[in-house]
Enzyme design. Sequence first.
Site, mmCIF file in Angstrom:
data_model
loop_
_atom_site.group_PDB
_atom_site.id
_atom_site.type_symbol
_atom_site.label_atom_id
_atom_site.label_comp_id
_atom_site.label_asym_id
_atom_site.label_seq_id
_atom_site.Cartn_x
_atom_site.Cartn_y
_atom_site.Cartn_z
ATOM 1 N N VAL A 73 -12.977 -7.427 3.214
ATOM 2 C CA VAL A 73 -11.931 -8.304 3.457
ATOM 3 C C VAL A 73 -12.216 -7.806 4.606
ATOM 4 O O VAL A 73 -11.785 -8.305 6.073
ATOM 5 C CB VAL A 73 -10.283 -8.013 3.254
ATOM 6 C CG1 VAL A 73 -10.252 -8.632 1.982
ATOM 7 C CG2 VAL A 73 -10.202 -6.201 3.009
ATOM 8 N N ASN A 99 -3.477 -6.856 0.338
ATOM 9 C CA ASN A 99 -3.341 -5.780 -0.503
ATOM 10 C C ASN A 99 -4.525 -5.291 -0.263
ATOM 11 O O ASN A 99 -4.441 -3.654 -0.249
ATOM 12 C CB ASN A 99 -2.753 -6.256 -2.152
ATOM 13 C CG ASN A 99 -2.263 -4.856 -2.945
ATOM 14 O OD1 ASN A 99 -1.490 -3.897 -2.272
ATOM 15 N ND2 ASN A 99 -4.093 -4.621 -3.150
ATOM 16 N N SER A 151 2.808 0.023 4.932
ATOM 17 C CA SER A 151 2.898 1.251 4.323
ATOM 18 C C SER A 151 4.605 2.638 4.934
ATOM 19 O O SER A 151 4.576 2.024 5.866
ATOM 20 C CB SER A 151 1.842 2.788 3.969
ATOM 21 O OG SER A 151 2.360 3.910 3.873
ATOM 22 N N TYR A 164 -4.906 5.504 9.713
ATOM 23 C CA TYR A 164 -3.963 4.794 8.317
ATOM 24 C C TYR A 164 -2.506 4.586 9.085
ATOM 25 O O TYR A 164 -2.316 3.299 9.005
ATOM 26 C CB TYR A 164 -4.171 6.327 7.423
ATOM 27 C CG TYR A 164 -3.485 5.062 5.800
ATOM 28 C CD1 TYR A 164 -4.213 4.270 5.159
ATOM 29 C CD2 TYR A 164 -2.303 4.968 6.363
ATOM 30 C CE1 TYR A 164 -3.342 3.685 4.188
ATOM 31 C CE2 TYR A 164 -1.645 4.354 4.377
ATOM 32 C CZ TYR A 164 -2.413 3.653 4.143
ATOM 33 O OH TYR A 164 -1.327 3.045 2.457
ATOM 34 N N LYS A 168 -1.252 0.708 9.470
ATOM 35 C CA LYS A 168 -0.179 -0.345 9.115
ATOM 36 C C LYS A 168 1.188 0.283 10.245
ATOM 37 O O LYS A 168 1.637 -0.746 9.498
ATOM 38 C CB LYS A 168 -0.137 1.313 8.359
ATOM 39 C CG LYS A 168 -0.797 1.319 6.381
ATOM 40 C CD LYS A 168 -0.736 -0.054 6.073
ATOM 41 C CE LYS A 168 -1.745 0.228 4.786
ATOM 42 N NZ LYS A 168 -1.806 -1.355 3.868
#
Length: 285
Positions: A73, A99, A151, A164, A168
């Site tokens: 992806v 996902n 998240s 991260y 998110k």
Amino acid sequence: MAVTHPALKKENVAVITGAASGIGLAAAREFARMGLSVVLADLEGDRLSDACREVAALHEDGETDVVAIGTDVSRPDEIAALERAVLQRFGRVHVLMNNAGISPGSSIFGPQSSWDSTFAVNLLGVIHGTQTFGPAMIAHGEPALIINTGSKQGITTPPGNPAYNVAKAGVKAFTEALQHELRNTPNCRVSAHLLIPGFVFTGLTKGDRAEKPAGAWTPEQTVEFMLTSLERGDFYILCPDNDVDRATDERRMLWATGDIIENRPPLSRWHPDFAEISKEFISKR
């Protein structure tokens, strides 16, 4: 479990990225049990092949209605190829679950490669997946869902893995904008939803642990909660876990927003001058 959302009906088509393990695989299993045709997208390899066989065994027509398509992806051309292959085989898509995610770790002045790979998969994979599949999902005119996995770290942004958190946080902002766009598109029957897992025991979170910690949910529990939330029409699918209930999540998020309103230092929950005050605030119900 019985699910009444009109997109989740037998013979509809679900595409799931990051489907070879964790929450993605749990969702694929559940969709197959419901009788949806399921496309498992993940990196090419034995893990994906094994997952496809497992999911196919749960579907009454698994040999024809459950397929695996190797997809990275982080590459928009591979997402485009995925959509072409799905439409050629099944004609249309009713559920897109963006996902796929990675967590290689990062630091502010650490290697750029960690930032680039995290953004490419966790944020741009969601954006490109939506932009590639979304127009045809709107055009076919049937009820449909786009579920993006975010998240809690994209909301409260705790220290430790800034790449991260930033990715998110971007997924949250993007999915909010997406739902605004969809609800203002005439005759659109597609809705967007932000899945916000709690502590889930998956390959992304387990580290060196061989067994699930008591505080963690299983991927199956997370998917069950997601489906119940979709029935209610929830946009924010804020999942608890065995250690953290919704009330605690809400207080943590309120405190994080309060940093701006009260002009506190950023991430004040972890600041020595505010650590005890924040604990007291969060503990109130």
